[in-house]
Design a protein around this motif. Structure first.
Motif, PDB file in Angstrom:
ATOM      1  N   GLY A  82      15.707  61.501  53.526  1.00  0.00           N
ATOM      2  CA  GLY A  82      15.736  62.200  52.106  1.00  0.00           C
ATOM      3  C   GLY A  82      16.519  61.372  51.201  1.00  0.00           C
ATOM      4  N   THR A  83      17.382  60.727  51.330  1.00  0.00           N
ATOM      5  CA  THR A  83      18.251  60.323  50.356  1.00  0.00           C
ATOM      6  C   THR A  83      17.571  59.072  49.502  1.00  0.00           C
ATOM      7  OG1 THR A  83      20.321  60.360  51.626  1.00  0.00           O
ATOM      8  CG2 THR A  83      20.402  58.833  49.984  1.00  0.00           C
ATOM      9  N   ALA A  84      16.935  58.061  50.243  1.00  0.00           N
ATOM     10  CA  ALA A  84      16.280  57.012  49.772  1.00  0.00           C
ATOM     11  C   ALA A  84      15.338  57.439  48.568  1.00  0.00           C
ATOM     12  CB  ALA A  84      15.838  55.875  50.447  1.00  0.00           C
ATOM     13  N   PRO A  85      14.400  58.490  48.767  1.00  0.00           N
ATOM     14  CA  PRO A  85      13.532  59.124  47.831  1.00  0.00           C
ATOM     15  C   PRO A  85      14.108  59.721  46.753  1.00  0.00           C
ATOM     16  CG  PRO A  85      12.686  59.520  49.908  1.00  0.00           C
ATOM     17  CD  PRO A  85      14.084  58.995  50.376  1.00  0.00           C
ATOM     18  N   VAL A  86      15.430  60.337  46.980  1.00  0.00           N
ATOM     19  CA  VAL A  86      16.089  61.105  45.802  1.00  0.00           C
ATOM     20  C   VAL A  86      16.574  59.790  44.790  1.00  0.00           C
ATOM     21  CG1 VAL A  86      18.096  62.416  45.142  1.00  0.00           C
ATOM     22  CG2 VAL A  86      16.504  63.256  47.138  1.00  0.00           C
ATOM     23  N   VAL A  87      17.006  58.947  45.609  1.00  0.00           N
ATOM     24  CA  VAL A  87      17.671  57.843  44.797  1.00  0.00           C
ATOM     25  C   VAL A  87      16.565  57.001  43.970  1.00  0.00           C
ATOM     26  CG1 VAL A  87      19.102  55.805  44.845  1.00  0.00           C
ATOM     27  CG2 VAL A  87      19.826  57.621  46.042  1.00  0.00           C
ATOM     28  N   ARG A  88      15.440  56.965  44.526  1.00  0.00           N
ATOM     29  CA  ARG A  88      14.285  56.325  43.999  1.00  0.00           C
ATOM     30  C   ARG A  88      13.926  57.162  42.636  1.00  0.00           C
ATOM     31  NH1 ARG A  88      10.266  58.608  42.753  1.00  0.00           N
ATOM     32  NH2 ARG A  88       9.842  59.544  44.771  1.00  0.00           N
ATOM     33  N   SER A  89      13.856  58.347  42.808  1.00  0.00           N
ATOM     34  CA  SER A  89      13.488  59.397  41.617  1.00  0.00           C
ATOM     35  C   SER A  89      14.643  59.414  40.765  1.00  0.00           C
ATOM     36  CB  SER A  89      13.518  60.821  42.033  1.00  0.00           C
ATOM     37  OG  SER A  89      13.254  61.719  41.151  1.00  0.00           O
ATOM     38  N   TYR A  90      15.977  59.310  41.025  1.00  0.00           N
ATOM     39  CA  TYR A  90      17.011  59.254  40.167  1.00  0.00           C
ATOM     40  C   TYR A  90      17.077  58.160  39.153  1.00  0.00           C
ATOM     41  CZ  TYR A  90      22.168  58.494  38.670  1.00  0.00           C
ATOM     42  OH  TYR A  90      23.220  58.536  38.089  1.00  0.00           O
ATOM     43  N   VAL A  91      16.494  56.997  39.963  1.00  0.00           N
ATOM     44  CA  VAL A  91      16.186  55.773  38.911  1.00  0.00           C
ATOM     45  C   VAL A  91      15.171  55.632  38.258  1.00  0.00           C
ATOM     46  CG1 VAL A  91      16.178  53.270  39.132  1.00  0.00           C
ATOM     47  CG2 VAL A  91      17.615  54.212  40.975  1.00  0.00           C
ATOM     48  N   GLY A  92      14.019  56.219  38.795  1.00  0.00           N
ATOM     49  CA  GLY A  92      12.791  56.114  38.133  1.00  0.00           C
ATOM     50  C   GLY A  92      12.715  57.146  36.762  1.00  0.00           C
ATOM     51  N   THR A 281      25.360  66.730  70.124  1.00  0.00           N
ATOM     52  CA  THR A 281      25.991  67.958  69.543  1.00  0.00           C
ATOM     53  C   THR A 281      26.350  67.722  68.110  1.00  0.00           C
ATOM     54  OG1 THR A 281      28.293  66.814  69.808  1.00  0.00           O
ATOM     55  CG2 THR A 281      27.547  68.126  71.636  1.00  0.00           C
ATOM     56  N   THR A 282      25.640  66.588  67.533  1.00  0.00           N
ATOM     57  CA  THR A 282      25.814  66.397  66.078  1.00  0.00           C
ATOM     58  C   THR A 282      24.738  67.467  65.218  1.00  0.00           C
ATOM     59  OG1 THR A 282      26.833  64.188  66.217  1.00  0.00           O
ATOM     60  CG2 THR A 282      25.685  64.820  64.043  1.00  0.00           C
ATOM     61  N   LEU A 283      25.388  68.120  64.350  1.00  0.00           N
ATOM     62  CA  LEU A 283      24.231  69.064  63.569  1.00  0.00           C
ATOM     63  C   LEU A 283      23.973  68.556  62.162  1.00  0.00           C
ATOM     64  CD1 LEU A 283      26.072  72.368  64.364  1.00  0.00           C
ATOM     65  CD2 LEU A 283      23.956  71.466  65.285  1.00  0.00           C
ATOM     66  N   ALA A 284      24.977  67.743  61.439  1.00  0.00           N
ATOM     67  CA  ALA A 284      24.813  67.241  60.193  1.00  0.00           C
ATOM     68  C   ALA A 284      25.583  65.963  59.897  1.00  0.00           C
ATOM     69  CB  ALA A 284      25.127  68.220  59.378  1.00  0.00           C
ATOM     70  N   GLY A 285      25.191  65.203  59.224  1.00  0.00           N
ATOM     71  CA  GLY A 285      26.174  64.004  59.033  1.00  0.00           C
ATOM     72  C   GLY A 285      25.661  63.569  57.342  1.00  0.00           C
ATOM     73  N   GLY A 286      26.691  62.757  57.072  1.00  0.00           N
ATOM     74  CA  GLY A 286      26.609  62.351  55.695  1.00  0.00           C
ATOM     75  C   GLY A 286      27.668  61.250  55.188  1.00  0.00           C
ATOM     76  N   GLY A 287      27.734  61.134  54.047  1.00  0.00           N
ATOM     77  CA  GLY A 287      29.010  60.024  53.568  1.00  0.00           C
ATOM     78  C   GLY A 287      28.596  59.780  51.947  1.00  0.00           C
ATOM     79  N   ARG A 288      29.464  58.767  51.771  1.00  0.00           N
ATOM     80  CA  ARG A 288      29.453  58.166  50.348  1.00  0.00           C
ATOM     81  C   ARG A 288      28.465  56.923  50.453  1.00  0.00           C
ATOM     82  NH1 ARG A 288      30.870  58.605  45.503  1.00  0.00           N
ATOM     83  NH2 ARG A 288      31.863  60.522  45.696  1.00  0.00           N
ATOM     84  N   TYR A 289      27.598  56.641  49.378  1.00  0.00           N
ATOM     85  CA  TYR A 289      27.026  55.384  49.440  1.00  0.00           C
ATOM     86  C   TYR A 289      26.841  54.690  48.201  1.00  0.00           C
ATOM     87  CZ  TYR A 289      23.674  59.429  47.789  1.00  0.00           C
ATOM     88  OH  TYR A 289      23.056  60.548  47.228  1.00  0.00           O
ATOM     89  N   ASN A 290      28.112  54.458  47.569  1.00  0.00           N
ATOM     90  CA  ASN A 290      28.171  53.648  46.490  1.00  0.00           C
ATOM     91  C   ASN A 290      27.574  52.139  46.602  1.00  0.00           C
ATOM     92  OD1 ASN A 290      29.952  55.837  45.720  1.00  0.00           O
ATOM     93  ND2 ASN A 290      31.713  54.562  45.902  1.00  0.00           N
ATOM     94  N   GLY A 291      26.547  51.895  45.655  1.00  0.00           N
ATOM     95  CA  GLY A 291      25.754  50.913  45.880  1.00  0.00           C
ATOM     96  C   GLY A 291      24.294  51.055  46.185  1.00  0.00           C
ATOM     97  N   ILE A 296      18.349  50.034  44.689  1.00  0.00           N
ATOM     98  CA  ILE A 296      17.118  50.555  44.511  1.00  0.00           C
ATOM     99  C   ILE A 296      16.540  50.137  43.038  1.00  0.00           C
ATOM    100  CG2 ILE A 296      15.506  52.515  44.758  1.00  0.00           C
ATOM    101  CD1 ILE A 296      16.993  53.484  47.067  1.00  0.00           C
ATOM    102  N   GLY A 297      17.469  49.393  42.149  1.00  0.00           N
ATOM    103  CA  GLY A 297      17.116  48.909  41.050  1.00  0.00           C
ATOM    104  C   GLY A 297      17.617  49.452  39.735  1.00  0.00           C
ATOM    105  N   GLY A 298      18.649  50.534  40.226  1.00  0.00           N
ATOM    106  CA  GLY A 298      19.332  51.239  38.938  1.00  0.00           C
ATOM    107  C   GLY A 298      20.625  50.779  38.700  1.00  0.00           C
ATOM    108  N   PRO A 299      21.438  51.512  37.774  1.00  0.00           N
ATOM    109  CA  PRO A 299      22.536  50.990  37.144  1.00  0.00           C
ATOM    110  C   PRO A 299      23.613  51.272  38.278  1.00  0.00           C
ATOM    111  CG  PRO A 299      22.082  53.114  36.355  1.00  0.00           C
ATOM    112  CD  PRO A 299      21.000  52.811  37.032  1.00  0.00           C
ATOM    113  N   GLU A 300      24.845  50.568  38.152  1.00  0.00           N
ATOM    114  CA  GLU A 300      25.917  50.848  39.116  1.00  0.00           C
ATOM    115  C   GLU A 300      26.052  52.361  39.273  1.00  0.00           C
ATOM    116  OE1 GLU A 300      30.648  49.666  40.187  1.00  0.00           O
ATOM    117  OE2 GLU A 300      29.399  48.568  38.480  1.00  0.00           O
ATOM    118  N   THR A 301      26.033  53.105  40.325  1.00  0.00           N
ATOM    119  CA  THR A 301      26.134  54.598  40.394  1.00  0.00           C
ATOM    120  C   THR A 301      26.864  54.856  41.707  1.00  0.00           C
ATOM    121  OG1 THR A 301      24.385  54.726  38.763  1.00  0.00           O
ATOM    122  CG2 THR A 301      25.117  56.878  40.022  1.00  0.00           C
ATOM    123  N   PRO A 302      27.930  55.650  41.507  1.00  0.00           N
ATOM    124  CA  PRO A 302      28.413  56.195  43.005  1.00  0.00           C
ATOM    125  C   PRO A 302      27.533  57.474  43.312  1.00  0.00           C
ATOM    126  CG  PRO A 302      29.894  57.095  41.316  1.00  0.00           C
ATOM    127  CD  PRO A 302      28.953  55.922  40.701  1.00  0.00           C
ATOM    128  N   GLY A 303      27.569  57.549  44.663  1.00  0.00           N
ATOM    129  CA  GLY A 303      27.015  58.745  45.028  1.00  0.00           C
ATOM    130  C   GLY A 303      27.229  59.154  46.611  1.00  0.00           C
TER     131      GLY A 303
END
Length: 428
Positions: A82-92, A281-291, A296-303
């Protein structure tokens, strides 16, 4: 001709779908409290979005995507995450220009990966996830982790284990990358073809290999924490301090690497630390993706964000004996006797439903005794008995199933009586 369900998918039937609704509503309510807003993105996207966003060295892109050509010969892919589509929408949608920052979003929806189906891992599965874009404050990292932990806790899960690590900033990762190359290169021919291909491009992914995870070089590989520069070290320390202040227990695991290429700095997983859940045993995972936004074509934005599988969440609840459905009773079941009463039923049912009651009736032409049995099976709290004679007098019988008490009321008194009856049930 008979049809079977596609492999790796499932039908969610009544009795189970209510559990999904409770999980999803709990997630909605929790995100409201954390001020995250819902976003809904398409189920399919341009294939290149995932190749660039997820990383072309990942198993997802190399082996697991459902890719197809449309009639315009464009390559499209059913979303595997789900992250890449959300970021694509964020940029678009130019969300980086919104007044309120960071932009805090959440999503729930089906994802698709072509992999071997197994317990808790389907080809079509449902993810809930959150993304916070626009802030590099370590407090946001702690907030995202806290939200994930709180969702599991509110649903009743126990024995949770939070594991965190830092993958470092760009400078730290480059230093670690060179150390990994030097470590693995002399014996890389002993590893699988995927690891050999990743050696110079993204050697960190070697550490996440399932084929070679028992190779002796894995245990002695350089740890990223030894290569963090001053900024990354300070950042990771602040995240830990915030989690400690929230009294959220955690374990630092320097071997933790996430399976997607876009992660840096904070990475985390939430696991079920108990018996009976199987090897995964992993239920969830995540992290920071600055860059990622820039990729995906947007401005420098941490996430930062995370995602979890609702299927695995429900499995964990079942293992721990947590029953989400506390009250599946029907408020009212209507029993009719005679043609006139039966013809009155649709109007009466409609009125009661508009007043907020859950109501059902017989549509199979059953006798009164069979209708009463159906009311019992439906666990109706009250049964309304309407015959032609009562209808002629503008009256109806109300029977409280728990006590057996029965009253003959005017139809105009019915709403108030049912409201009082259900209020007594809730207070009991």
């Amino acid at each position: 001709m008979s049809f079977t369900i596609p492999r790796g998918t499932q039908d969610i039937l009544p009795g189970e779908s209510e559990k999904w609704q409770i999980v999803e509503q709990t997630a909605h309510d929790l995100c409201r409290r954390y001020n995250y807003k819902e976003i809904r993105t398409p189920i399919f996207e341009q294939t290149e979005l995932f190749a660039r966003g997820v990383g072309d060295t990942t198993d997802i892109v190399q082996k697991e995507m459902y890719e197809f050509k449309d009639r315009g010969d464009r390559s499209l892919t059913l979303r595997p995450e789900g992250t890449a589509p959300v970021v694509r929408s964020y940029v678009g949608e130019k969300m980086h220009g919104w007044v309120n920052q960071p932009v805090k979003l959440y999503y729930t929806g089906p994802m698709f990966r072509y992999e071997r189906p197994q317990s808790g891992r389907m080809r079509q599965f449902v993810q809930f996830g959150v993304e916070a874009l626009g802030s590099a404050d370590p407090a946001v990292d702690a907030e995202v982790i806290a939200l994930a932990m709180e969702l599991y806790q509110e649903l009743g899960l126990k024995d949770l284990k939070l594991v965190i690590n830092s993958l470092g900033d760009k400078e730290s990762r480059e230093a670690h990358k060179q150390a990994l190359i030097q470590h693995f290169e002399p014996r890389i021919n002993e590893f699988c073809a995927d690891c050999q291909a990743r050696l110079t491009k993204n050697p960190l992914r070697i550490l996440d290999c399932k084929v070679d995870r028992d190779h002796e070089l894995m245990g002695s590989a350089p740890a990223i924490l030894d290569y963090l520069n001053e900024d990354s070290t300070k950042y990771f320390k602040q995240v830990q301090e915030f989690l400690s202040a929230m009294k959220i227990p955690f374990v630092v695991d320097p071997t933790l690497v996430r399976g997607l290429d876009y992660y840096n700095n904070t990475a985390f997983e939430i696991m079920l630390d108990g018996e009976g859940f199987g090897a995964i045993t992993t239920l969830a995972g995540g992290g920071r993706y600055n860059g990622l936004v820039e990729d995906i074509g947007g401005p420098e934005t941490p996430g930062i964000g995370f995602a979890l599988s609702i299927e695995r969440l429900l499995m964990a609840l079942e293992v721990q004996g947590v029953d989400l459905i506390q009250d599946s009773q029907l408020d009212v079941y209507l029993v009719t006797l005679g043609d006139k009463a039966k013809n009155k039923a649709p109007e009466l049912l409609y009125q009661l439903r508009k007043q907020g009651f859950s109501v059902d009736a017989d549509y199979m032409g059953k006798k009164m005794k069979a209708q009463m049995k159906t009311a019992n099976r439906q666990q109706a709290h009250a049964v309304l008995i309407l015959g032609d004679d009562e209808l002629a007098e503008g009256k109806i019988n109300v029977k409280e199933m728990a006590t057996g008490e029965q009253k003959l009321l005017q139809l105009g008194e019915l709403e108030a009586e049912l409201a009082a009856l259900l209020q007594r049930k809730d207070e009991a």
